[in-house]
Design a protein around this motif. Structure first.
Motif, mmCIF file in Angstrom:
data_model
loop_
_atom_site.group_PDB
_atom_site.id
_atom_site.type_symbol
_atom_site.label_atom_id
_atom_site.label_comp_id
_atom_site.label_asym_id
_atom_site.label_seq_id
_atom_site.Cartn_x
_atom_site.Cartn_y
_atom_site.Cartn_z
ATOM 1 N N PHE A 151 -95.878 -23.833 -44.238
ATOM 2 C CA PHE A 151 -94.979 -25.189 -44.068
ATOM 3 C C PHE A 151 -93.572 -25.037 -44.572
ATOM 4 O O PHE A 151 -93.335 -24.199 -45.190
ATOM 5 N N GLN A 152 -92.756 -25.627 -43.428
ATOM 6 C CA GLN A 152 -91.288 -25.467 -43.701
ATOM 7 C C GLN A 152 -90.587 -26.781 -43.578
ATOM 8 O O GLN A 152 -90.417 -27.498 -42.600
ATOM 9 N N PRO A 153 -90.246 -27.301 -44.888
ATOM 10 C CA PRO A 153 -89.615 -28.677 -44.821
ATOM 11 C C PRO A 153 -88.201 -28.681 -44.564
ATOM 12 O O PRO A 153 -87.446 -27.487 -45.180
ATOM 13 N N MET A 154 -87.436 -29.510 -44.053
ATOM 14 C CA MET A 154 -86.116 -29.489 -43.874
ATOM 15 C C MET A 154 -85.553 -30.898 -43.528
ATOM 16 O O MET A 154 -86.358 -31.798 -43.388
ATOM 17 N N ARG A 155 -84.285 -31.003 -43.770
ATOM 18 C CA ARG A 155 -83.549 -32.396 -43.143
ATOM 19 C C ARG A 155 -83.857 -32.488 -41.783
ATOM 20 O O ARG A 155 -83.645 -31.526 -41.002
ATOM 21 N N LYS A 156 -83.908 -33.589 -41.184
ATOM 22 C CA LYS A 156 -83.871 -33.902 -39.823
ATOM 23 C C LYS A 156 -82.811 -33.752 -39.073
ATOM 24 O O LYS A 156 -83.066 -33.423 -37.792
ATOM 25 N N GLU A 157 -81.505 -33.251 -39.771
ATOM 26 C CA GLU A 157 -80.235 -33.173 -38.810
ATOM 27 C C GLU A 157 -80.293 -31.531 -38.563
ATOM 28 O O GLU A 157 -79.391 -31.156 -37.769
ATOM 29 N N VAL A 158 -81.313 -30.718 -39.134
ATOM 30 C CA VAL A 158 -81.635 -29.426 -38.469
ATOM 31 C C VAL A 158 -82.341 -29.117 -37.248
ATOM 32 O O VAL A 158 -83.178 -29.702 -37.248
ATOM 33 N N GLN A 159 -81.552 -28.350 -36.548
ATOM 34 C CA GLN A 159 -82.084 -28.395 -35.123
ATOM 35 C C GLN A 159 -82.438 -26.937 -34.869
ATOM 36 O O GLN A 159 -81.809 -25.933 -35.211
ATOM 37 N N ASP A 160 -83.418 -26.871 -33.983
ATOM 38 C CA ASP A 160 -83.999 -25.543 -33.227
ATOM 39 C C ASP A 160 -84.154 -24.239 -34.432
ATOM 40 O O ASP A 160 -84.097 -23.174 -34.362
ATOM 41 N N PHE A 161 -84.873 -25.005 -35.693
ATOM 42 C CA PHE A 161 -85.508 -23.622 -36.396
ATOM 43 C C PHE A 161 -86.687 -23.559 -36.198
ATOM 44 O O PHE A 161 -87.594 -24.584 -35.628
ATOM 45 N N ARG A 162 -87.025 -22.193 -36.280
ATOM 46 C CA ARG A 162 -88.270 -21.756 -35.599
ATOM 47 C C ARG A 162 -88.876 -20.816 -36.787
ATOM 48 O O ARG A 162 -88.252 -19.951 -37.320
ATOM 49 N N ILE A 163 -90.211 -21.286 -37.156
ATOM 50 C CA ILE A 163 -90.826 -20.626 -38.233
ATOM 51 C C ILE A 163 -91.007 -18.996 -37.928
ATOM 52 O O ILE A 163 -91.665 -18.817 -36.716
ATOM 53 N N SER A 164 -90.873 -18.316 -38.715
ATOM 54 C CA SER A 164 -90.952 -16.782 -38.551
ATOM 55 C C SER A 164 -92.476 -16.485 -38.660
ATOM 56 O O SER A 164 -93.111 -16.690 -39.704
ATOM 57 N N PRO A 165 -93.288 -15.831 -37.652
ATOM 58 C CA PRO A 165 -94.505 -15.313 -38.112
ATOM 59 C C PRO A 165 -94.833 -14.419 -39.224
ATOM 60 O O PRO A 165 -95.797 -14.247 -39.745
ATOM 61 N N PHE A 166 -93.596 -13.789 -39.594
ATOM 62 C CA PHE A 166 -93.466 -12.743 -40.608
ATOM 63 C C PHE A 166 -93.021 -12.921 -41.901
ATOM 64 O O PHE A 166 -92.519 -12.134 -42.705
ATOM 65 N N GLY A 167 -92.911 -14.248 -42.001
ATOM 66 C CA GLY A 167 -92.669 -14.727 -43.548
ATOM 67 C C GLY A 167 -91.251 -14.695 -43.787
ATOM 68 O O GLY A 167 -90.936 -14.811 -44.909
ATOM 69 N N LEU A 168 -90.272 -14.398 -42.716
ATOM 70 C CA LEU A 168 -88.860 -14.722 -43.068
ATOM 71 C C LEU A 168 -88.301 -15.950 -42.770
ATOM 72 O O LEU A 168 -88.970 -16.768 -42.283
ATOM 73 N N THR A 169 -86.941 -16.358 -43.242
ATOM 74 C CA THR A 169 -86.392 -17.444 -43.017
ATOM 75 C C THR A 169 -84.886 -17.108 -42.129
ATOM 76 O O THR A 169 -84.142 -17.114 -42.858
ATOM 77 N N PRO A 170 -85.026 -17.185 -41.036
ATOM 78 C CA PRO A 170 -83.859 -16.697 -39.996
ATOM 79 C C PRO A 170 -83.094 -18.081 -39.658
ATOM 80 O O PRO A 170 -83.785 -19.173 -39.520
ATOM 81 N N PHE A 171 -81.706 -17.811 -39.632
ATOM 82 C CA PHE A 171 -80.895 -18.960 -39.284
ATOM 83 C C PHE A 171 -80.068 -18.854 -38.229
ATOM 84 O O PHE A 171 -79.230 -19.722 -37.632
ATOM 85 N N TYR A 172 -80.462 -17.788 -37.264
ATOM 86 C CA TYR A 172 -79.635 -17.543 -36.129
ATOM 87 C C TYR A 172 -80.267 -18.490 -35.186
ATOM 88 O O TYR A 172 -81.531 -18.680 -35.037
ATOM 89 N N GLY A 173 -79.445 -19.159 -34.233
ATOM 90 C CA GLY A 173 -79.841 -20.056 -33.236
ATOM 91 C C GLY A 173 -79.878 -21.353 -34.026
ATOM 92 O O GLY A 173 -80.217 -22.388 -33.516
ATOM 93 N N VAL A 174 -79.881 -21.757 -35.302
ATOM 94 C CA VAL A 174 -79.798 -22.892 -35.865
ATOM 95 C C VAL A 174 -78.613 -23.800 -36.080
ATOM 96 O O VAL A 174 -77.455 -23.001 -36.210
ATOM 97 N N SER A 175 -78.834 -25.168 -35.875
ATOM 98 C CA SER A 175 -77.633 -26.017 -36.099
ATOM 99 C C SER A 175 -77.626 -27.084 -36.980
ATOM 100 O O SER A 175 -78.998 -27.223 -37.113
ATOM 101 N N ILE A 176 -76.571 -27.802 -36.943
ATOM 102 C CA ILE A 176 -76.850 -29.137 -37.776
ATOM 103 C C ILE A 176 -76.270 -30.156 -36.930
ATOM 104 O O ILE A 176 -74.980 -30.108 -36.168
ATOM 105 N N ASP A 177 -77.058 -30.974 -36.977
ATOM 106 C CA ASP A 177 -76.585 -32.359 -36.311
ATOM 107 C C ASP A 177 -75.371 -33.160 -36.698
ATOM 108 O O ASP A 177 -75.761 -33.185 -37.986
#
Length: 532
Positions: free
Chosen positions: A506-532
């Protein structure tokens, strides 16, 4: 007022009204669960360390597609494999810039010299930088890459060839993993000349989407956007901050009040709260993970199979799932998660049987009241959201069969360091797959080569090792599956570990976070992620 001055004021006001508003800098704060042990990805095996370095500062020759397990080009644009599988030729991306910081200004772009430095440092104990800054590379050796790779050749400024001693069916996937992050040879030479080689682990220089700025232990890590990144569409944040909070309840509270926009590793009881909050969203997917106990077979009485069998069958796994994982977990019986190809569905647990466990201990000559140290992680993981509670329940189960478990905990970095040294009797640990290949589980965690690394059971079985090694060097998947399933049978019979649970992520976040994708490898990547 002078009419000329008045006209100038009107003109200035009009120009300001017509000018576009300056866009506010976008900043994302991630409430992370622990402090990294350092920033040199080759030295570590933990998601905490990889998130802070490999997923922000660095790139690799190959990389995994966002949110998936498929390999795509990274710092290498393409590659060819020899017909015999014993050499790989990589063509490198041109125009890639290393980071410019207040402690380093590069004079050239990324090229073949950086690839040679990165891997020769891992391969050669006599390499000058490694001699100046001795460090272990547990993943590299646990996967046997130190013996698989024969040499790395520079064929040109933007072409390198890896020559192998044996076939490695997962070689391209392995090079996409965090430990294979490419370092700057020029930066390393500067540190070596200044007598500061150890700073490679404290002041990282990479080619990744974020530039390291500063780190305050147990508090925060700050990064800024790499505006020269070779893949500009992946850089949508101006600033990225890791706010380090070991308490999951504190992380959730900070998320709810907007002090962070993404929070790591929620407790099961926090997920429902997050889902009900109108300002939050919770992403989820089946986890590619395993929570387990590792028995240090070099410590008495754990060197006896009957003792390990007794401890294993005394644990009430369904009770742990209900109390610790709740609706997010399922009982694990195998050392592989069900989603991993090669998983053997025929592997089954011994029945939960405290009476038989007591009999096995008696046969092994273990007296009632015998003590063991049971180590429990202090950080939350998808594979185990509450190791302390798990330990307390296991402690109670073992007390019923006459084994007194003393629960021991350390700060995360110290926990791993001491476990690698083999100080523990039994430890709670978890693993999330890194590359989609069975070797990433059966080789990295239980092979003889990994005894000084991530094999926390310190278990080395020649028959098992032969099967795993043969499977890794076989290109036919059906044949690999047969070999891996035979290995799983040996592993289950010898009980170096007790699998506990596979969990949902499970990955909770604010609604303004866009295009976050859960990594199947248990990592927390922020490339490609934006804030509305």
């Amino acid at each position: 007022m002078d009419k000329t001055v008045f006209k100038h004021l009107l003109l200035t006001t009009a120009l300001l009204a017509c000018a576009p508003m300056a866009q506010a800098a976008s900043t994302l704060v991630y409430c992370s669960e622990a402090s990294p042990a350092g920033f040199d990805p080759s030295q570590y095996t933990s998601g905490t360390d990889f998130d802070a370095s490999a997923e922000t500062v660095f790139n690799r020759l190959t990389q995994f597609k966002r949110g998936g397990t498929e390999v795509e080009p990274g710092l290498a644009t393409e590659w060819q494999v020899a017909d015999d599988g014993l050499s790989y030729t990589f063509h490198l991306r041109k125009g890639v810039k290393f980071h410019t910081t207040d402690y380093f200004t590069p004079s050239r772009d990324f090229n073949a010299d950086d690839v040679l430095f990165t891997f020769n440092r891992l391969l050669d104990p006599e390499q000058p930088f490694r001699k100046a800054y001795p460090s272990e590379s547990p993943y590299f050796t646990d996967m046997g890459l130190n013996t698989t790779i024969k040499s790395v050749e520079k064929l040109g400024d933007y072409t390198v060839r890896f020559n192998l001693n044996n076939v490695d069916a997962a070689f391209v996937q392995n090079l996409a993993m965090s430990f294979a992050s490419i370092q700057s040879a020029e930066y390393a030479a500067k540190l070596l000349k200044e007598g500061k080689a150890g700073e490679i682990n404290q002041k990282p220089i990479g080619t990744g989407p974020f530039v390291f700025k500063r780190y305050q232990k147990d508090s925060s890590i700050r990064y800024t956007a790499n505006r020269q990144y070779w893949k500009p569409e992946d850089v949508k944040l101006d600033n990225l901050i890791f706010s380090i909070n070991t308490d999951a309840a504190v992380r959730l509270q900070k998320l709810r009040v907007g002090e962070c926009q993404v929070s790591g590793y929620p407790r099961p009881e926090d997920i429902e709260l997050a889902e009900k909050d109108p300002n939050l969203k919770v992403l989820s997917q089946p986890g590619f993970n395993l929570g387990f106990l590792a028995y240090n077979v070099t410590h008495k009485p754990l060197d006896q199979l009957k003792v390990r069998q007794a401890l294993d069958m005394a644990i009430d796994k369904p009770a742990i799932i209900k109390a610790v994982y709740r609706s997010a977990g399922q009982v694990a019986e195998n050392a592989l998660p069900p989603g991993q190809w090669g998983f053997d569905p025929n592997i089954k647990d011994a029945p939960h049987d405290p009476q038989k466990a007591r009999q096995l201990l008696k046969e092994a000559g273990v007296a009632p009241g015998t003590q063991v140290n049971l180590w429990a992680m202090t950080v939350q993981r998808a594979s185990n959201p509450n190791a302390r509670l798990s330990a307390q329940m296991i402690q109670a189960d073992w007390d019923k069969i006459g084994i007194k478990a003393n629960i021991v905990s350390y700060e995360w970095g110290e926990y791993i360091k001491r476990a690698k040294a083999g100080e523990h009797d039994v430890m709670i640990y978890g693993w999330t797959g890194d590359n989609g290949d069975p070797d990433n589980w059966l080789g990295v965690l239980y092979s003889c080569a990994a005894v000084k690394g991530s094999n926390y059971a310190k278990w080395c079985d020649p028959a098992y090792d032969k099967l795993v090694t043969q499977a890794k060097t076989t290109s036919n998947r059906d044949e690999r599956i047969k070999l891996y399933q035979q290995a799983q049978q040996i592993l289950k019979a010898q009980v170096p570990i007790t699998p506990i649970a596979n969990s949902r992520v499970f990955q909770p976040m604010r609604k303004e976070v866009q295009d976050f994708r859960i990594s199947p490898f248990g990592l927390t990547p922020f490339y490609g992620v934006s804030i509305d």
